[in-house]
Design a protein around this motif. Sequence first.
Motif, PDB file in Angstrom:
ATOM      1  N   MET A 101       5.881 -14.026  20.363  1.00  0.00           N
ATOM      2  CA  MET A 101       6.028 -13.996  18.921  1.00  0.00           C
ATOM      3  C   MET A 101       6.138 -12.535  18.491  1.00  0.00           C
ATOM      4  N   PRO A 102       7.060 -12.217  17.616  1.00  0.00           N
ATOM      5  CA  PRO A 102       7.214 -10.833  17.173  1.00  0.00           C
ATOM      6  C   PRO A 102       6.023 -10.394  16.326  1.00  0.00           C
ATOM      7  N   GLU A 103       5.783  -9.106  16.354  1.00  0.00           N
ATOM      8  CA  GLU A 103       4.694  -8.528  15.569  1.00  0.00           C
ATOM      9  C   GLU A 103       5.096  -8.451  14.097  1.00  0.00           C
ATOM     10  N   GLU A 104       4.183  -8.807  13.215  1.00  0.00           N
ATOM     11  CA  GLU A 104       4.398  -8.702  11.775  1.00  0.00           C
ATOM     12  C   GLU A 104       3.358  -7.732  11.231  1.00  0.00           C
ATOM     13  N   VAL A 105       3.798  -6.613  10.680  1.00  0.00           N
ATOM     14  CA  VAL A 105       2.878  -5.625  10.118  1.00  0.00           C
ATOM     15  C   VAL A 105       2.477  -6.090   8.724  1.00  0.00           C
ATOM     16  N   LEU A 106       1.180  -6.337   8.535  1.00  0.00           N
ATOM     17  CA  LEU A 106       0.671  -6.800   7.246  1.00  0.00           C
ATOM     18  C   LEU A 106       0.260  -5.640   6.349  1.00  0.00           C
ATOM     19  N   PHE A 107      -0.057  -4.494   6.946  1.00  0.00           N
ATOM     20  CA  PHE A 107      -0.453  -3.309   6.197  1.00  0.00           C
ATOM     21  C   PHE A 107      -0.289  -2.106   7.109  1.00  0.00           C
ATOM     22  N   SER A 108       0.112  -0.988   6.552  1.00  0.00           N
ATOM     23  CA  SER A 108       0.240   0.235   7.337  1.00  0.00           C
ATOM     24  C   SER A 108      -0.034   1.438   6.452  1.00  0.00           C
ATOM     25  N   SER A 109      -0.788   2.368   6.958  1.00  0.00           N
ATOM     26  CA  SER A 109      -1.051   3.622   6.257  1.00  0.00           C
ATOM     27  C   SER A 109      -1.244   4.702   7.308  1.00  0.00           C
ATOM     28  N   GLU A 110      -0.591   5.832   7.133  1.00  0.00           N
ATOM     29  CA  GLU A 110      -0.734   6.945   8.061  1.00  0.00           C
ATOM     30  C   GLU A 110      -0.714   8.230   7.250  1.00  0.00           C
ATOM     31  N   GLN A 111      -1.853   8.902   7.197  1.00  0.00           N
ATOM     32  CA  GLN A 111      -1.996  10.135   6.432  1.00  0.00           C
ATOM     33  C   GLN A 111      -2.989  11.042   7.135  1.00  0.00           C
ATOM     34  N   GLN A 112      -2.861  12.342   6.916  1.00  0.00           N
ATOM     35  CA  GLN A 112      -3.854  13.265   7.446  1.00  0.00           C
ATOM     36  C   GLN A 112      -5.057  13.288   6.512  1.00  0.00           C
ATOM     37  N   HIS A 113      -6.259  13.291   7.108  1.00  0.00           N
ATOM     38  CA  HIS A 113      -7.521  13.358   6.367  1.00  0.00           C
ATOM     39  C   HIS A 113      -8.455  14.281   7.127  1.00  0.00           C
ATOM     40  N   SER A 114      -9.481  14.767   6.443  1.00  0.00           N
ATOM     41  CA  SER A 114     -10.506  15.558   7.124  1.00  0.00           C
ATOM     42  C   SER A 114     -11.345  14.629   7.998  1.00  0.00           C
ATOM     43  N   GLU A 136     -18.674  -9.443   6.179  1.00  0.00           N
ATOM     44  CA  GLU A 136     -17.767  -9.562   5.039  1.00  0.00           C
ATOM     45  C   GLU A 136     -16.326  -9.259   5.438  1.00  0.00           C
ATOM     46  N   ALA A 137     -15.389  -9.738   4.639  1.00  0.00           N
ATOM     47  CA  ALA A 137     -13.970  -9.443   4.831  1.00  0.00           C
ATOM     48  C   ALA A 137     -13.719  -7.965   4.539  1.00  0.00           C
ATOM     49  N   ILE A 138     -12.644  -7.440   5.111  1.00  0.00           N
ATOM     50  CA  ILE A 138     -12.262  -6.038   4.937  1.00  0.00           C
ATOM     51  C   ILE A 138     -10.931  -6.003   4.205  1.00  0.00           C
ATOM     52  N   THR A 139     -10.894  -5.306   3.075  1.00  0.00           N
ATOM     53  CA  THR A 139      -9.659  -5.166   2.312  1.00  0.00           C
ATOM     54  C   THR A 139      -9.105  -3.769   2.518  1.00  0.00           C
ATOM     55  N   LEU A 140      -7.851  -3.700   2.928  1.00  0.00           N
ATOM     56  CA  LEU A 140      -7.136  -2.442   3.110  1.00  0.00           C
ATOM     57  C   LEU A 140      -6.140  -2.313   1.970  1.00  0.00           C
ATOM     58  N   SER A 141      -6.115  -1.169   1.301  1.00  0.00           N
ATOM     59  CA  SER A 141      -5.154  -1.000   0.217  1.00  0.00           C
ATOM     60  C   SER A 141      -4.722   0.449   0.114  1.00  0.00           C
ATOM     61  N   SER A 142      -3.490   0.631  -0.302  1.00  0.00           N
ATOM     62  CA  SER A 142      -2.913   1.944  -0.545  1.00  0.00           C
ATOM     63  C   SER A 142      -1.764   1.743  -1.514  1.00  0.00           C
ATOM     64  N   GLY A 143      -1.857   2.360  -2.694  1.00  0.00           N
ATOM     65  CA  GLY A 143      -0.828   2.152  -3.705  1.00  0.00           C
ATOM     66  C   GLY A 143      -0.781   0.695  -4.101  1.00  0.00           C
ATOM     67  N   SER A 144       0.409   0.110  -4.084  1.00  0.00           N
ATOM     68  CA  SER A 144       0.563  -1.302  -4.456  1.00  0.00           C
ATOM     69  C   SER A 144       0.411  -2.243  -3.266  1.00  0.00           C
ATOM     70  N   GLU A 145       0.211  -1.695  -2.075  1.00  0.00           N
ATOM     71  CA  GLU A 145       0.090  -2.497  -0.853  1.00  0.00           C
ATOM     72  C   GLU A 145      -1.378  -2.824  -0.594  1.00  0.00           C
ATOM     73  N   SER A 146      -1.660  -4.082  -0.240  1.00  0.00           N
ATOM     74  CA  SER A 146      -3.036  -4.493   0.015  1.00  0.00           C
ATOM     75  C   SER A 146      -3.062  -5.731   0.901  1.00  0.00           C
ATOM     76  N   THR A 147      -4.074  -5.820   1.768  1.00  0.00           N
ATOM     77  CA  THR A 147      -4.301  -7.021   2.560  1.00  0.00           C
ATOM     78  C   THR A 147      -5.788  -7.140   2.850  1.00  0.00           C
ATOM     79  N   THR A 148      -6.264  -8.362   2.965  1.00  0.00           N
ATOM     80  CA  THR A 148      -7.660  -8.622   3.297  1.00  0.00           C
ATOM     81  C   THR A 148      -7.721  -9.383   4.612  1.00  0.00           C
TER      82      THR A 148
END
Length: 95
Positions: free
Chosen positions: A1-14, A33-45
Amino acid sequence: MPEEVLFSSEQQHSREEIATYFHDVADKLAAGEAITLSSGSESTTMDPPARPTFEVKAEREGPAAGPAELSIEFELEWDEADSGNESSNGELRIE
């Protein structure tokens, strides 16, 4: 089954900022608890089961001659219909 990216974020941080992200995830995992990832208008739990597979990798990528890119990857994996079964290849230690 092909991979489906549900969320992606890549940035430099300290290092301190990255540690805060890890602490936030660790707190959610410890509380079950569930984990919610969000950046800008993109979000997934995501709601990891009680015993997901935890994968840790250290990698070096790049040309044979010249500078390489080093990475440490932490990944939680589970089947959508996870049954909670466990497997183990030895105890992980991070020092």
